[in-house]
Write a protein that holds these residues in place. Structure first.
Motif, PDB file in Angstrom:
ATOM      1  N   TYR A  11       0.825  -1.204   0.000  1.00  0.00           N
ATOM      2  CA  TYR A  11       0.000   0.000   0.000  1.00  0.00           C
ATOM      3  C   TYR A  11       0.864   1.260   0.000  1.00  0.00           C
ATOM      4  CZ  TYR A  11      -3.359   3.542   1.018  1.00  0.00           C
ATOM      5  OH  TYR A  11      -4.123   4.671   0.919  1.00  0.00           O
ATOM      6  N   ALA A  12       0.400   2.261  -0.749  1.00  0.00           N
ATOM      7  CA  ALA A  12       1.027   3.581  -0.710  1.00  0.00           C
ATOM      8  C   ALA A  12       0.004   4.629  -1.142  1.00  0.00           C
ATOM      9  CB  ALA A  12       2.235   3.641  -1.632  1.00  0.00           C
ATOM     10  N   LEU A  13       0.077   5.781  -0.513  1.00  0.00           N
ATOM     11  CA  LEU A  13      -0.673   6.962  -0.926  1.00  0.00           C
ATOM     12  C   LEU A  13       0.373   7.978  -1.344  1.00  0.00           C
ATOM     13  CD1 LEU A  13      -3.443   8.379  -1.156  1.00  0.00           C
ATOM     14  CD2 LEU A  13      -3.068   9.231   1.161  1.00  0.00           C
ATOM     15  N   ILE A  14       0.273   8.434  -2.591  1.00  0.00           N
ATOM     16  CA  ILE A  14       1.326   9.235  -3.204  1.00  0.00           C
ATOM     17  C   ILE A  14       0.762  10.558  -3.688  1.00  0.00           C
ATOM     18  CG2 ILE A  14       3.057   9.290  -5.049  1.00  0.00           C
ATOM     19  CD1 ILE A  14       2.691   6.132  -5.067  1.00  0.00           C
ATOM     20  N   LYS A  15       1.520  11.616  -3.506  1.00  0.00           N
ATOM     21  CA  LYS A  15       1.170  12.937  -4.038  1.00  0.00           C
ATOM     22  C   LYS A  15       2.172  13.250  -5.140  1.00  0.00           C
ATOM     23  CE  LYS A  15       2.262  16.644  -1.859  1.00  0.00           C
ATOM     24  NZ  LYS A  15       2.432  17.831  -1.052  1.00  0.00           N
ATOM     25  N   ALA A  16       1.660  13.455  -6.359  1.00  0.00           N
ATOM     26  CA  ALA A  16       2.538  13.711  -7.502  1.00  0.00           C
ATOM     27  C   ALA A  16       1.777  14.497  -8.562  1.00  0.00           C
ATOM     28  CB  ALA A  16       3.036  12.391  -8.084  1.00  0.00           C
ATOM     29  N   ASN A  17       2.533  15.091  -9.462  1.00  0.00           N
ATOM     30  CA  ASN A  17       1.922  15.859 -10.547  1.00  0.00           C
ATOM     31  C   ASN A  17       1.293  14.962 -11.605  1.00  0.00           C
ATOM     32  OD1 ASN A  17       2.460  18.635  -9.813  1.00  0.00           O
ATOM     33  ND2 ASN A  17       4.603  18.185 -10.171  1.00  0.00           N
ATOM     34  N   THR A  18       1.892  13.798 -11.846  1.00  0.00           N
ATOM     35  CA  THR A  18       1.398  12.886 -12.880  1.00  0.00           C
ATOM     36  C   THR A  18       1.437  11.451 -12.377  1.00  0.00           C
ATOM     37  OG1 THR A  18       3.583  12.495 -13.838  1.00  0.00           O
ATOM     38  CG2 THR A  18       2.332  14.382 -14.720  1.00  0.00           C
ATOM     39  N   LYS A  19       0.707  10.593 -13.073  1.00  0.00           N
ATOM     40  CA  LYS A  19       0.714   9.168 -12.749  1.00  0.00           C
ATOM     41  C   LYS A  19       2.115   8.595 -12.930  1.00  0.00           C
ATOM     42  CE  LYS A  19      -1.877   4.956 -13.776  1.00  0.00           C
ATOM     43  NZ  LYS A  19      -3.019   4.405 -14.519  1.00  0.00           N
ATOM     44  N   GLU A  20       2.813   9.041 -13.964  1.00  0.00           N
ATOM     45  CA  GLU A  20       4.168   8.553 -14.217  1.00  0.00           C
ATOM     46  C   GLU A  20       5.106   8.922 -13.066  1.00  0.00           C
ATOM     47  OE1 GLU A  20       2.215  10.104 -16.514  1.00  0.00           O
ATOM     48  OE2 GLU A  20       1.829   8.279 -17.664  1.00  0.00           O
ATOM     49  N   ASN A  21       4.987  10.140 -12.558  1.00  0.00           N
ATOM     50  CA  ASN A  21       5.822  10.560 -11.419  1.00  0.00           C
ATOM     51  C   ASN A  21       5.467   9.745 -10.175  1.00  0.00           C
ATOM     52  OD1 ASN A  21       6.884  12.432 -13.158  1.00  0.00           O
ATOM     53  ND2 ASN A  21       6.196  14.217 -12.025  1.00  0.00           N
ATOM     54  N   ALA A  22       4.193   9.474  -9.985  1.00  0.00           N
ATOM     55  CA  ALA A  22       3.770   8.664  -8.842  1.00  0.00           C
ATOM     56  C   ALA A  22       4.337   7.249  -8.954  1.00  0.00           C
ATOM     57  CB  ALA A  22       2.248   8.622  -8.768  1.00  0.00           C
ATOM     58  N   MET A  23       4.313   6.702 -10.148  1.00  0.00           N
ATOM     59  CA  MET A  23       4.875   5.363 -10.359  1.00  0.00           C
ATOM     60  C   MET A  23       6.377   5.353 -10.079  1.00  0.00           C
ATOM     61  SD  MET A  23       2.716   4.206 -13.746  1.00  0.00           S
ATOM     62  CE  MET A  23       3.742   2.781 -14.034  1.00  0.00           C
ATOM     63  N   LYS A  24       7.060   6.404 -10.492  1.00  0.00           N
ATOM     64  CA  LYS A  24       8.505   6.502 -10.247  1.00  0.00           C
ATOM     65  C   LYS A  24       8.786   6.572  -8.743  1.00  0.00           C
ATOM     66  CE  LYS A  24      12.588   9.202 -11.275  1.00  0.00           C
ATOM     67  NZ  LYS A  24      13.136  10.449 -11.743  1.00  0.00           N
ATOM     68  N   LEU A  25       8.036   7.398  -8.014  1.00  0.00           N
ATOM     69  CA  LEU A  25       8.210   7.481  -6.562  1.00  0.00           C
ATOM     70  C   LEU A  25       7.956   6.127  -5.910  1.00  0.00           C
ATOM     71  CD1 LEU A  25       6.512  10.889  -5.709  1.00  0.00           C
ATOM     72  CD2 LEU A  25       8.879  10.275  -5.241  1.00  0.00           C
ATOM     73  N   TYR A  26       6.927   5.438  -6.368  1.00  0.00           N
ATOM     74  CA  TYR A  26       6.596   4.129  -5.806  1.00  0.00           C
ATOM     75  C   TYR A  26       7.741   3.141  -6.013  1.00  0.00           C
ATOM     76  CZ  TYR A  26       3.932  -0.075  -4.679  1.00  0.00           C
ATOM     77  OH  TYR A  26       3.496  -1.247  -4.100  1.00  0.00           O
ATOM     78  N   THR A  27       8.259   3.078  -7.236  1.00  0.00           N
ATOM     79  CA  THR A  27       9.319   2.108  -7.514  1.00  0.00           C
ATOM     80  C   THR A  27      10.644   2.480  -6.848  1.00  0.00           C
ATOM     81  OG1 THR A  27       9.814   3.151  -9.646  1.00  0.00           O
ATOM     82  CG2 THR A  27       8.302   1.281  -9.666  1.00  0.00           C
ATOM     83  N   GLU A  28      10.867   3.753  -6.594  1.00  0.00           N
ATOM     84  CA  GLU A  28      12.092   4.180  -5.909  1.00  0.00           C
ATOM     85  C   GLU A  28      12.009   3.973  -4.399  1.00  0.00           C
ATOM     86  OE1 GLU A  28      12.522   8.290  -7.003  1.00  0.00           O
ATOM     87  OE2 GLU A  28      13.510   7.813  -8.900  1.00  0.00           O
ATOM     88  N   THR A  29      10.803   4.035  -3.840  1.00  0.00           N
ATOM     89  CA  THR A  29      10.654   4.053  -2.387  1.00  0.00           C
ATOM     90  C   THR A  29       9.982   2.822  -1.804  1.00  0.00           C
ATOM     91  OG1 THR A  29      10.412   6.448  -2.579  1.00  0.00           O
ATOM     92  CG2 THR A  29       9.819   5.485  -0.476  1.00  0.00           C
ATOM     93  N   VAL A  30       9.001   2.274  -2.511  1.00  0.00           N
ATOM     94  CA  VAL A  30       8.167   1.224  -1.917  1.00  0.00           C
ATOM     95  C   VAL A  30       8.506  -0.158  -2.451  1.00  0.00           C
ATOM     96  CG1 VAL A  30       5.793   0.457  -1.515  1.00  0.00           C
ATOM     97  CG2 VAL A  30       6.318   2.911  -1.566  1.00  0.00           C
ATOM     98  N   ALA A  31       8.328  -0.371  -3.757  1.00  0.00           N
ATOM     99  CA  ALA A  31       8.549  -1.707  -4.327  1.00  0.00           C
ATOM    100  C   ALA A  31       8.783  -1.605  -5.827  1.00  0.00           C
ATOM    101  CB  ALA A  31       7.348  -2.602  -4.064  1.00  0.00           C
ATOM    102  N   ASP A  32       9.397  -2.643  -6.374  1.00  0.00           N
ATOM    103  CA  ASP A  32       9.616  -2.708  -7.814  1.00  0.00           C
ATOM    104  C   ASP A  32       8.291  -2.907  -8.539  1.00  0.00           C
ATOM    105  OD1 ASP A  32      12.363  -2.452  -7.545  1.00  0.00           O
ATOM    106  OD2 ASP A  32      12.667  -4.613  -7.400  1.00  0.00           O
ATOM    107  N   ASP A  33       8.269  -2.520  -9.790  1.00  0.00           N
ATOM    108  CA  ASP A  33       7.102  -2.739 -10.641  1.00  0.00           C
ATOM    109  C   ASP A  33       7.187  -4.142 -11.223  1.00  0.00           C
ATOM    110  OD1 ASP A  33       5.036  -2.710 -12.455  1.00  0.00           O
ATOM    111  OD2 ASP A  33       5.785  -1.024 -13.621  1.00  0.00           O
ATOM    112  N   ASP A  34       6.239  -4.982 -10.870  1.00  0.00           N
ATOM    113  CA  ASP A  34       6.216  -6.353 -11.392  1.00  0.00           C
ATOM    114  C   ASP A  34       5.489  -6.436 -12.733  1.00  0.00           C
ATOM    115  OD1 ASP A  34       3.589  -5.989 -10.648  1.00  0.00           O
ATOM    116  OD2 ASP A  34       3.517  -7.689  -9.271  1.00  0.00           O
ATOM    117  N   GLY A  35       5.238  -5.278 -13.343  1.00  0.00           N
ATOM    118  CA  GLY A  35       4.544  -5.230 -14.619  1.00  0.00           C
ATOM    119  C   GLY A  35       3.069  -4.868 -14.491  1.00  0.00           C
ATOM    120  N   ASN A  36       2.572  -4.827 -13.271  1.00  0.00           N
ATOM    121  CA  ASN A  36       1.159  -4.535 -13.044  1.00  0.00           C
ATOM    122  C   ASN A  36       0.909  -3.178 -12.399  1.00  0.00           C
ATOM    123  OD1 ASN A  36       0.224  -7.064 -14.014  1.00  0.00           O
ATOM    124  ND2 ASN A  36       0.855  -8.002 -12.079  1.00  0.00           N
ATOM    125  N   LEU A  37       1.963  -2.426 -12.121  1.00  0.00           N
ATOM    126  CA  LEU A  37       1.808  -1.173 -11.387  1.00  0.00           C
ATOM    127  C   LEU A  37       0.883  -0.194 -12.105  1.00  0.00           C
ATOM    128  CD1 LEU A  37       2.467   0.556  -8.953  1.00  0.00           C
ATOM    129  CD2 LEU A  37       4.564   1.283 -10.101  1.00  0.00           C
TER     130      LEU A  37
END
Length: 88
Positions: A11-37
């Motif tokens: 689980y993560a709640l993210i504040k970002a300008n775009t979905k792509e930026n949110a995905m980048k923050l998630y993969t840098e901080t929370v977990a890798d993208d297994d292809g379903n992010l």
């Protein structure tokens, strides 16, 4: 600023300008993208994010002051607001 929520794999709640930026923050901080992010990350409203964030306990197991929650939501900084407690 927009708000995004991911429920799986962690689980993560993210504040970002775009979905792509949110995905980048998630993969840098929370977990890798297994292809379903891209499918797992959903945009949520500011009121939803405010309520969710205000109900999250701090490290001292207390609710955060509402002034802190509002300040974090209104800032222009992209950030992870909440992460899965199992990651701590």
């Amino acid at each position: 600023m927009k708000f995004f929520e991911v429920c799986d794999p962690y689980y993560a709640l993210i504040k970002a300008n775009t979905k792509e930026n949110a995905m980048k923050l998630y993969t840098e901080t929370v977990a890798d993208d297994d292809g379903n992010l891209r499918d797992e990350i959903k945009e949520v409203g500011m009121l939803y994010a405010a309520v969710k964030h205000s109900r999250t306990l701090t490290e001292d197991q207390e609710l955060p002051p509402i002034s802190d929650v509002l300040e974090e939501l209104q800032s222009n900084e992209e950030t992870i607001l909440i992460t899965d407690g199992n990651l701590i």
